[in-house]
Write a protein that holds these residues in place. Structure first.
Motif, PDB file in Angstrom:
ATOM      1  N   SER A  22      -6.048  -6.118   4.271  1.00 50.69           N
ATOM      2  CA  SER A  22      -4.998  -5.070   4.424  1.00 50.69           C
ATOM      3  C   SER A  22      -4.842  -4.768   5.727  1.00 50.69           C
ATOM      4  N   ALA A  23      -3.582  -4.533   6.055  1.00 54.39           N
ATOM      5  CA  ALA A  23      -2.979  -4.132   7.434  1.00 54.39           C
ATOM      6  C   ALA A  23      -1.618  -3.216   7.208  1.00 54.39           C
TER       7      ALA A  23
ATOM      8  N   LEU B 265       0.736  -1.185   0.034  1.00 54.49           N
ATOM      9  CA  LEU B 265       0.096   0.070   0.044  1.00 54.49           C
ATOM     10  C   LEU B 265       1.045   1.380  -0.100  1.00 54.49           C
ATOM     11  N   PRO B 266       0.635   2.383  -0.347  1.00 59.21           N
ATOM     12  CA  PRO B 266       1.263   3.590  -0.356  1.00 59.21           C
ATOM     13  C   PRO B 266       1.633   3.973   0.765  1.00 59.21           C
ATOM     14  N   GLY B 267       2.988   4.116   1.121  1.00 61.66           N
ATOM     15  CA  GLY B 267       3.476   4.641   2.315  1.00 61.66           C
ATOM     16  C   GLY B 267       3.816   3.611   3.256  1.00 61.66           C
ATOM     17  N   ASP B 268       3.001   2.786   3.565  1.00 62.90           N
ATOM     18  CA  ASP B 268       3.250   1.476   4.349  1.00 62.90           C
ATOM     19  C   ASP B 268       2.053   0.642   4.379  1.00 62.90           C
ATOM     20  N   GLY B 269       2.174  -0.608   4.503  1.00 57.88           N
ATOM     21  CA  GLY B 269       1.079  -1.606   4.812  1.00 57.88           C
ATOM     22  C   GLY B 269       0.980  -2.469   3.478  1.00 57.88           C
ATOM     23  N   VAL B 270       0.215  -3.613   3.657  1.00 59.09           N
ATOM     24  CA  VAL B 270       0.130  -4.183   2.265  1.00 59.09           C
ATOM     25  C   VAL B 270      -1.139  -4.791   2.189  1.00 59.09           C
ATOM     26  N   VAL B 271      -1.511  -5.530   1.003  1.00 59.23           N
ATOM     27  CA  VAL B 271      -2.772  -6.265   0.816  1.00 59.23           C
ATOM     28  C   VAL B 271      -2.514  -7.684   0.838  1.00 59.23           C
ATOM     29  N   TYR B 272      -2.953  -8.626   1.355  1.00 57.98           N
ATOM     30  CA  TYR B 272      -2.638  -9.978   1.314  1.00 57.98           C
ATOM     31  C   TYR B 272      -4.025 -10.880   1.285  1.00 57.98           C
ATOM     32  N   HIS B 273      -3.710 -12.199   1.274  1.00 59.48           N
ATOM     33  CA  HIS B 273      -4.670 -13.130   1.230  1.00 59.48           C
ATOM     34  C   HIS B 273      -4.766 -14.177   2.241  1.00 59.48           C
ATOM     35  N   TYR B 274      -5.980 -14.225   3.050  1.00 62.06           N
ATOM     36  CA  TYR B 274      -5.852 -15.227   4.231  1.00 62.06           C
ATOM     37  C   TYR B 274      -6.993 -16.177   3.846  1.00 62.06           C
ATOM     38  N   PRO B 275      -6.723 -17.477   4.188  1.00 60.34           N
ATOM     39  CA  PRO B 275      -7.602 -18.371   3.598  1.00 60.34           C
ATOM     40  C   PRO B 275      -8.899 -18.184   4.442  1.00 60.34           C
ATOM     41  N   LEU B 276     -10.035 -18.818   3.829  1.00 56.73           N
ATOM     42  CA  LEU B 276     -10.105 -19.523   2.344  1.00 56.73           C
ATOM     43  C   LEU B 276      -9.919 -18.456   1.207  1.00 56.73           C
ATOM     44  N   ARG B 277     -11.147 -17.522   1.470  1.00 54.57           N
ATOM     45  CA  ARG B 277     -11.458 -16.435   0.482  1.00 54.57           C
ATOM     46  C   ARG B 277     -11.164 -15.080   0.962  1.00 54.57           C
TER      47      ARG B 277
END
Length: 758
Positions: free
Chosen positions: A302-303, A286-298
């Motif tokens: 973002s954090a 994400l801009p500046g800091d943080g990420v988008v991610y996948h957690y199971p199952l669907r």
């Protein structure tokens, strides 16, 4: 093509029988030059022959050694004092240093009798004499001509140090007593060229060294080094051997020491209620800091650092199998098996979807508007156009029914890297297979560094020790992403096996730091790049007068910072010793006559390897004398020029041109008297007593013919004594005439000598 030196003959060659050999003009010149007084010297230039002495006193001489034509040039190579019990090869070879076989060599050994690049010399009476090889002359001598060029037959003298060498032939290939080496360089490749000669590894060798293991993030599955905040994000699962703690979640680590700054363990489930969730795969930053991610199952969440829980949405449909950034801010691309969708991360709504013929993992190339789906089971690679969101092409993917490892795109070139079993298939941006990289382990992940143009691949061991192909150790390899050539030494990753999950990679910009996960061990290994010394500044050959100050400079770069040691060789690079206290980039000293011909080099060392500068030669000429040495120095000059008017020059004593004098005391007549007496002395061979001895050449017409009356002439030169014994010694004047008559012109410089100098 002729075999490489050290390879036995494999078949008959073209017969070549020795016949009468006419002495060339160069050979005549060599014989005539044997009569030149010790004080005479030829002009020093690129074509001046250079000699080296071997371990058993052999002398090797090469007619030219610098500024050679890279496309090819003939050189003359002579030798003397070689043993008559073994054969030798004469060739241009890679110089691997003292006591190491010179190899590879240009053109190989002359085993057909027709090679122009090398010569085979054997003892008289040898079975190969006449048919394939030339015999040694009296005293272990030879005189041959070879053609050399800068590159060919596996040898590239622009990349490695090269020398014209003699070495034992294939019948005694382990015999190093015949090794004599004379370094050569080609035009555009000056001595002391930056780079250097690697000793244990090539100069500038890159390797990676493990410096820390981070164990603060459960069972690490995926990594992302944030481009803005520089924090290390880790998607993790729970370690089975820590039942008291549930370690699932997204971790934020300090990349230097591995300490956890945040642990986001909660994410919204199917009902929207937060729950402990594994962070399976990170989509992007994400801009500046943080990420988008996948957690199971669907889940798509973002954090960032400092959050206590992730925000997220739960998608409808089947399990998410892959995730990547979308084409617009606030969107992601999601694969649910063979279905590809672009969704809004805030709501989970799909803006568009397409179903590909097969596959479940993909790589997005936003710069070229493509998504590549790998269908390993069917042996296909599908391309989805991101503009139309349709399947635009399908390509064959070798390795059907193999174990899928990864699919990644190189952002710099658009190449698609697909891991299948123990190989990586590289397709260009058009879908053409351009390279297959083979490893000894399973290809599990790849990462790219645009700054250095490097591709990093982590290979995991299968973990089943009942399989002979497994040893429980993985491997990190680094490639040039444009040429696919290895760009660093392979690094073993002990214990990194795939039984509990696939390894993943993150690379810092520039490639100086790499992070590798080992899920089976519950750790992240931090690696740093090391580089063996690479010479950035090197000295060149120097020519000075005795008493002058000499400053030689050499510098090198490397990681860690290399140390330097200066070394000297007094025997033409056959042996070297370190100079006490010479540990600075600049070596300074006062030149002495005894150091004439010494060779110097700088040796740089660090933890990765050792690199040396190319040896340089110091030429020391004797200092020109002043008035107090006029008689002696003038005498040497006068004798060398056959009674030149310089015989009396520089002399403050007075005397008669007809009375002679005493060279040992420096008394002398006029310069004119010296000149006439020197001339008549040289002509008559008996009138050394007349004329000026202000030059030892004046009474020294004796150096070339006199010496009966000019006692001081015989004291400082040997010409008079030779004449007195009845031996005929050709004068330099006659020598010059002979050389000119033969079509050769040799420039002479008189060397001024002062009695008592070493």
């Amino acid at each position: 093509m002729t075999p490489t030196p050290g390879t036995p003959p494999t078949g008959p060659g073209r017969p070549r029988r020795p016949g009468p050999r006419r002495l060339s003009a160069a050979a005549v010149a060599a014989l005539l030059l044997a009569a030149v007084p010790a004080g005479a010297a030829m002009s020093a230039d690129a074509a001046t022959p250079k000699s080296a002495t071997g371990p058993e006193g052999q002398k090797l001489t090469v007619s030219a050694t610098t500024g050679l034509d890279p496309a090819g040039e003939k050189i003359r190579v002579t030798g003397e004092g070689y043993g008559l019990k073994s054969g030798i090869y004469v060739a241009l070879c890679k110089d691997n240093g003292a006591n190491r076989v010179p190899s590879p060599c240009l053109g190989g050994a002359d085993m057909s009798g027709g090679s122009k690049n090398s010569q085979w010399i054997v003892p008289p009476g040898d079975p190969y004499e006449g048919e394939l090889a030339l015999p040694f002359g009296p005293g272990g001598t030879f005189d041959v001509e070879i053609e050399i060029r800068s590159k060919g037959d596996g040898l590239d003298c622009a990349d490695v140090p090269c020398s014209v060498v003699t070495r034992a032939d294939h019948r005694a290939s382990g015999d190093r007593t015949q090794d004599v080496r004379i370094p050569v360089t080609f035009a555009g490749q000056e001595p002391g060229e930056p780079g250097g000669v690697g000793v244990d590894v090539p100069a500038g060798t890159v390797s990676y060294k493990p410096v820390a293991d981070f164990t603060s993030a459960g069972k690490p599955l995926d990594l992302l080094l944030h481009p803005d905040s520089k924090k290390l994000y880790v998607g993790a699962d729970n370690l089975p051997d820590t039942a008291d703690v549930d370690e699932r979640g997204l971790y934020v680590l300090n990349p230097e020491d591995g300490k956890a700054e945040s642990w986001i363990s909660q994410a919204p489930g199917p009902t929207g209620e937060p729950r402990a969730s594994t962070a399976a795969r990170i989509s992007g930053p994400l801009p500046g800091d943080g990420v988008v991610y996948h957690y199971p199952l669907r889940g798509v969440g973002s954090a960032k650092a400092g959050d206590t829980a992730a925000s997220g949405v739960w998608l409808a449909g089947s399990t998410i199998t892959d995730i990547a950034p979308g084409t617009a801010p606030g969107t992601v691309l999601v694969a649910q098996g063979a279905k590809l969708s672009e969704i809004v991360t805030a709501t989970g709504a799909a803006t568009r979807s397409v179903t590909v013929p097969g596959g479940s993992r993909f790589a997005a190339d936003h710069a070229r508007g493509a998504v590549w789906f790998s269908d390993v089971a069917a042996g296909k690679l599908h391309r989805v156009d991101l503009v139309s969101f349709t399947v635009s092409d399908t390509f064959d993917l070798p390795g059907a029914d193999g174990m899928a490892g990864f699919i990644q795109t190189d952002p710099a070139t658009g190449a698609v890297w697909v891991g299948v079993n123990r190989s990586v298939l590289v397709f260009d941006a058009t879908g053409t297979l351009v390279k297959t990289l083979i490893g000894k382990d399973l290809a599990r992940d790849a990462a790219f560094d645009a700054e250095s143009g490097r591709a990093f691949v982590v290979w995991q061991d299968g973990g089943d020790l009942s399989d002979p192909a497994n040893d429980n150790n993985g491997t990190l390899t680094v490639y040039d992403s444009a040429t696919f050539a290895p760009a660093a030494k392979d690094l073993s990753l002990p214990g990194n096996q795939s039984q509990l999950g696939a390894a993943s990679l993150a690379v810092a910009p520039g490639g100086a730091t790499v992070f590798v996960t080992s899920p089976a061990e519950g750790k992240i290994t931090r690696l740093i790049r090391q580089v063996s010394p690479l010479v950035t500044q090197a000295p060149a050959d120097r020519s000075v007068k005795a008493g002058e100050e000499v400053a030689l400079t050499a510098r090198a770069e490397g990681t860690p910072e290399p140390s330097v040691r200066w070394q000297v060789s007094t025997d033409g690079s056959q042996t070297w010793r370190e100079l006490d206290g010479a540990t600075e980039p600049v070596l300074t000293f006062t030149a002495k006559s005894a150091q004439d011909g010494y060779r110097y080099r700088a040796e740089f060392r660090n933890d990765v390897g050792t690199t040396r500068t190319a040896p340089i030669t110091l030429t020391v000429t004797e200092a020109t004398g002043g008035a107090e040495n006029g008689g002696q120095n003038g005498g040497a000059t006068g004798g060398d020029s056959g009674g030149d008017s310089s015989g009396g020059s520089g002399d403050t004593s007075s005397g008669s041109g007809s009375t002679g004098g005493d060279a040992s005391t420096g008394t002398s007549g006029s310069g004119d008297g010296g000149s006439s007496a020197g001339t008549s002395g040289g002509a008559s061979g008996s009138s050394g007593a007349s004329g000026s001895s202000g030059s030892s050449a004046g009474g020294a017409g004796s150096t070339v013919g006199g010496g009966v009356g000019g006692a001081s002439g015989t004291e400082t030169t040997s010409g008079g004594s030779l004449a007195a014994t009845g031996l005929t010694v050709i004068s330099v004047t006659l020598l010059s005439a002979a050389l000119l008559g033969g079509g050769l012109l040799i420039h002479h410089r008189a060397r001024r000598r002062t009695t008592g100098l070493v």
